[in-house]
Design an enzyme around this catalytic site. Structure first.
Site, PDB file in Angstrom:
ATOM      1  N   ARG A 147      79.512  52.014  74.739  1.00 43.07           N
ATOM      2  CA  ARG A 147      79.250  52.372  76.136  1.00 43.07           C
ATOM      3  C   ARG A 147      80.552  52.819  76.809  1.00 43.07           C
ATOM      4  O   ARG A 147      81.632  52.666  76.242  1.00 43.07           O
ATOM      5  CB  ARG A 147      78.647  51.180  76.865  1.00 43.07           C
ATOM      6  CG  ARG A 147      77.315  50.823  76.254  1.00 43.07           C
ATOM      7  CD  ARG A 147      76.575  49.771  77.008  1.00 43.07           C
ATOM      8  NE  ARG A 147      75.249  49.630  76.410  1.00 43.07           N
ATOM      9  CZ  ARG A 147      74.179  49.198  77.024  1.00 43.07           C
ATOM     10  NH1 ARG A 147      74.256  48.857  78.293  1.00 43.07           N
ATOM     11  NH2 ARG A 147      73.030  49.119  76.411  1.00 43.07           N
ATOM     12  N   GLU A 183      77.297  46.906  68.862  1.00 34.51           N
ATOM     13  CA  GLU A 183      77.140  48.338  69.128  1.00 34.51           C
ATOM     14  C   GLU A 183      77.456  48.692  70.594  1.00 34.51           C
ATOM     15  O   GLU A 183      77.664  49.854  70.923  1.00 34.51           O
ATOM     16  CB  GLU A 183      75.703  48.790  68.816  1.00 34.51           C
ATOM     17  CG  GLU A 183      75.344  48.815  67.324  1.00 34.51           C
ATOM     18  CD  GLU A 183      75.150  47.419  66.729  1.00 34.51           C
ATOM     19  OE1 GLU A 183      74.611  46.538  67.425  1.00 34.51           O
ATOM     20  OE2 GLU A 183      75.582  47.201  65.574  1.00 34.51           O
ATOM     21  N   ASN A 184      77.450  47.679  71.455  1.00 36.15           N
ATOM     22  CA  ASN A 184      77.645  47.957  72.886  1.00 36.15           C
ATOM     23  C   ASN A 184      79.044  48.465  73.242  1.00 36.15           C
ATOM     24  O   ASN A 184      79.265  48.977  74.346  1.00 36.15           O
ATOM     25  CB  ASN A 184      77.327  46.715  73.736  1.00 36.15           C
ATOM     26  CG  ASN A 184      75.840  46.444  73.856  1.00 36.15           C
ATOM     27  OD1 ASN A 184      75.421  45.297  74.032  1.00 36.15           O
ATOM     28  ND2 ASN A 184      75.012  47.470  73.772  1.00 36.15           N
ATOM     29  N   ASP A 226      66.866  43.420  78.029  1.00 37.00           N
ATOM     30  CA  ASP A 226      67.056  44.869  78.120  1.00 37.00           C
ATOM     31  C   ASP A 226      66.514  45.407  79.447  1.00 37.00           C
ATOM     32  O   ASP A 226      65.548  44.859  79.986  1.00 37.00           O
ATOM     33  CB  ASP A 226      66.333  45.535  76.934  1.00 37.00           C
ATOM     34  CG  ASP A 226      66.786  46.963  76.730  1.00 37.00           C
ATOM     35  OD1 ASP A 226      67.802  47.377  77.336  1.00 37.00           O
ATOM     36  OD2 ASP A 226      66.110  47.686  75.964  1.00 37.00           O
ATOM     37  N   HIS A 280      73.508  44.799  85.655  1.00 31.10           N
ATOM     38  CA  HIS A 280      73.982  43.684  84.809  1.00 31.10           C
ATOM     39  C   HIS A 280      74.207  42.429  85.653  1.00 31.10           C
ATOM     40  O   HIS A 280      73.914  41.326  85.208  1.00 31.10           O
ATOM     41  CB  HIS A 280      75.273  44.084  84.087  1.00 31.10           C
ATOM     42  CG  HIS A 280      75.069  45.184  83.082  1.00 31.10           C
ATOM     43  ND1 HIS A 280      74.017  45.194  82.198  1.00 31.10           N
ATOM     44  CD2 HIS A 280      75.783  46.325  82.827  1.00 31.10           C
ATOM     45  CE1 HIS A 280      74.087  46.288  81.442  1.00 31.10           C
ATOM     46  NE2 HIS A 280      75.147  46.985  81.807  1.00 31.10           N
ATOM     47  N   SER A 324      66.865  45.633  67.364  1.00 31.17           N
ATOM     48  CA  SER A 324      68.273  45.996  67.615  1.00 31.17           C
ATOM     49  C   SER A 324      69.306  45.045  67.023  1.00 31.17           C
ATOM     50  O   SER A 324      70.241  44.609  67.711  1.00 31.17           O
ATOM     51  CB  SER A 324      68.512  46.142  69.124  1.00 31.17           C
ATOM     52  OG  SER A 324      67.710  47.156  69.641  1.00 31.17           O
TER      53      SER A 324
HETATM   54  C1  FPP Z   1      70.792  45.713  78.136  1.00 28.46           C
HETATM   55  O1  FPP Z   1      70.378  46.482  79.224  1.00 28.46           O
HETATM   56  C2  FPP Z   1      71.673  44.686  78.588  1.00 28.46           C
HETATM   57  C3  FPP Z   1      72.952  44.478  78.170  1.00 28.46           C
HETATM   58  C4  FPP Z   1      73.635  45.279  77.152  1.00 28.46           C
HETATM   59  C5  FPP Z   1      73.751  43.422  78.743  1.00 28.46           C
HETATM   60  C6  FPP Z   1      73.050  42.121  78.912  1.00 28.46           C
HETATM   61  C7  FPP Z   1      73.808  41.399  79.901  1.00 28.46           C
HETATM   62  C8  FPP Z   1      73.314  40.717  80.920  1.00 28.46           C
HETATM   63  C9  FPP Z   1      71.892  40.436  81.180  1.00 28.46           C
HETATM   64  C10 FPP Z   1      74.280  40.227  81.870  1.00 28.46           C
HETATM   65  C11 FPP Z   1      74.426  38.809  81.987  1.00 28.46           C
HETATM   66  C12 FPP Z   1      74.548  37.992  80.809  1.00 28.46           C
HETATM   67  C13 FPP Z   1      75.286  36.904  80.825  1.00 28.46           C
HETATM   68  C14 FPP Z   1      75.261  35.953  79.723  1.00 28.46           C
HETATM   69  C15 FPP Z   1      76.161  36.611  81.956  1.00 28.46           C
HETATM   70  P1  FPP Z   1      70.783  48.025  79.233  1.00 28.46           P
HETATM   71  O2  FPP Z   1      72.077  48.147  79.930  1.00 28.46           O
HETATM   72  O3  FPP Z   1      70.767  48.556  77.844  1.00 28.46           O
HETATM   73  O4  FPP Z   1      69.628  48.632  80.084  1.00 28.46           O
HETATM   74  P2  FPP Z   1      68.983  50.080  79.881  1.00 28.46           P
HETATM   75  O5  FPP Z   1      68.342  50.083  78.518  1.00 28.46           O
HETATM   76  O6  FPP Z   1      67.983  50.165  80.998  1.00 28.46           O
HETATM   77  O7  FPP Z   1      70.084  51.075  79.991  1.00 28.46           O
END
Ligand code: FPP
Length: 254
Positions: free
Chosen positions: A83, A79-80, A32, A49, A208
């Protein structure tokens, strides 16, 4: 749909505590903080990302030296999809490119790749790449990397229950045999041991919907670091801290 009962590979800790000492054998990570990391740099969320994807490489590489045999990472939750369309499309494109780019490296590093989650909602190209990565690394005996893509713990239990119910209806499973050993055979994670340590980055103390059944006896670590800043050294520190803990699986110390 025909459902062949799967072999029992492990049970939850309460009935059969795992026998290993020292560090965690299976680490699960909620990665996260990518969005905040990007925002702090006045860049679009996808920039975060992409930086997060580079951290995955470093963490996978660190596993053998830390004695971690299984690594499960939460890449995209059920849930994503809520976005923005731009972020979802960008993430899907990142996953496709990531698998294409890393596939050969995984084979070379003896990493066995698996995916968990509900696949039908993912696009055909991505699903094809996932199948290919699983097939190509099926013989690998080093780190077991499991990527959770369109995964939700409740969704997984619901899908598992549906298949279990089909087996009951078809007379392949006696309802009296539904228990803590038989039910996990229907989960996406049926070939994996339960996680010993679940890490969440970015300062949020929530799970989560990640590995709800499997993490019943896991230790948890919530760290403030945003995922793109998470390092091998921090992972090592968490592994060492885990080694100092006593896990009792509900029992009384002897
Ligand atoms: C949460 O951070 C992260 C995600 C929903 C995506 C996770 C994906 C990666 C780490 C990319 C790479 C993975 C692979 C396997 C290639 P957030 O976007 O919710 O961050 P925030 O809470 O600061 O908004």
């Amino acid at each position: 749909m025909t459902q062949t009962p799967r072999p029992i590979t492990r049970t939850t800790g309460m009935t059969a505590p795992r026998e290993f000492t020292g560090g965690p054998r299976h680490i699960a990570i909620i990665m996260d903080g990518n969005g905040r990391w990007a925002t702090q740099r006045r860049r679009p969320r996808l920039f975060g990302h992409h930086a997060g994807a580079r951290r995955v490489r470093e963490v996978v590489e660190a596993c053998p030296e830390l004695g971690v045999k299984y690594l499960t990472i939460f890449a995209f939750s059920t849930e994503n999809w809520k976005r923005t369309q731009v972020e979802v499309a960008g993430l899907m494109s990142l996953f496709r490119r990531y698998i294409m780019k890393e596939m050969q490296a995984f084979v070379k590093e003896n990493v066995r790749v698996r995916f968990i989650g509900d696949r039908p909602r993912l696009d055909a190209k991505l699903r094809g790449l996932m199948d290919e990565a699983e097939a190509l690394t099926a013989h690998c005996t080093g780190t077991n990397l499991t990527i959770a893509l369109n995964y939700g713990g409740r969704d997984e239990v619901a899908r598992a229950t549906q298949r279990l119910a089909q087996d009951v209806a078809a007379g392949r499973l006696d309802p009296a045999d539904v228990n803590e050993e038989t039910l996990p055979r229907y989960l996406d994670t049926h070939v994996l041991p339960d996680p010993d340590l679940v890490i969440r980055t970015s300062g949020e103390a929530r799970i989560s919907n990640f590995l709800l059944w499997q993490s019943a006896y896991a230790e948890y670590e919530f760290v403030d670091t945003l995922w793109p800043d998470f390092s091998k050294d921090e992972l090592r520190r968490l592994v060492e801290a885990y080694g100092g803990r006593e896990r009792r699986f509900g029992a009384v110390p002897v």
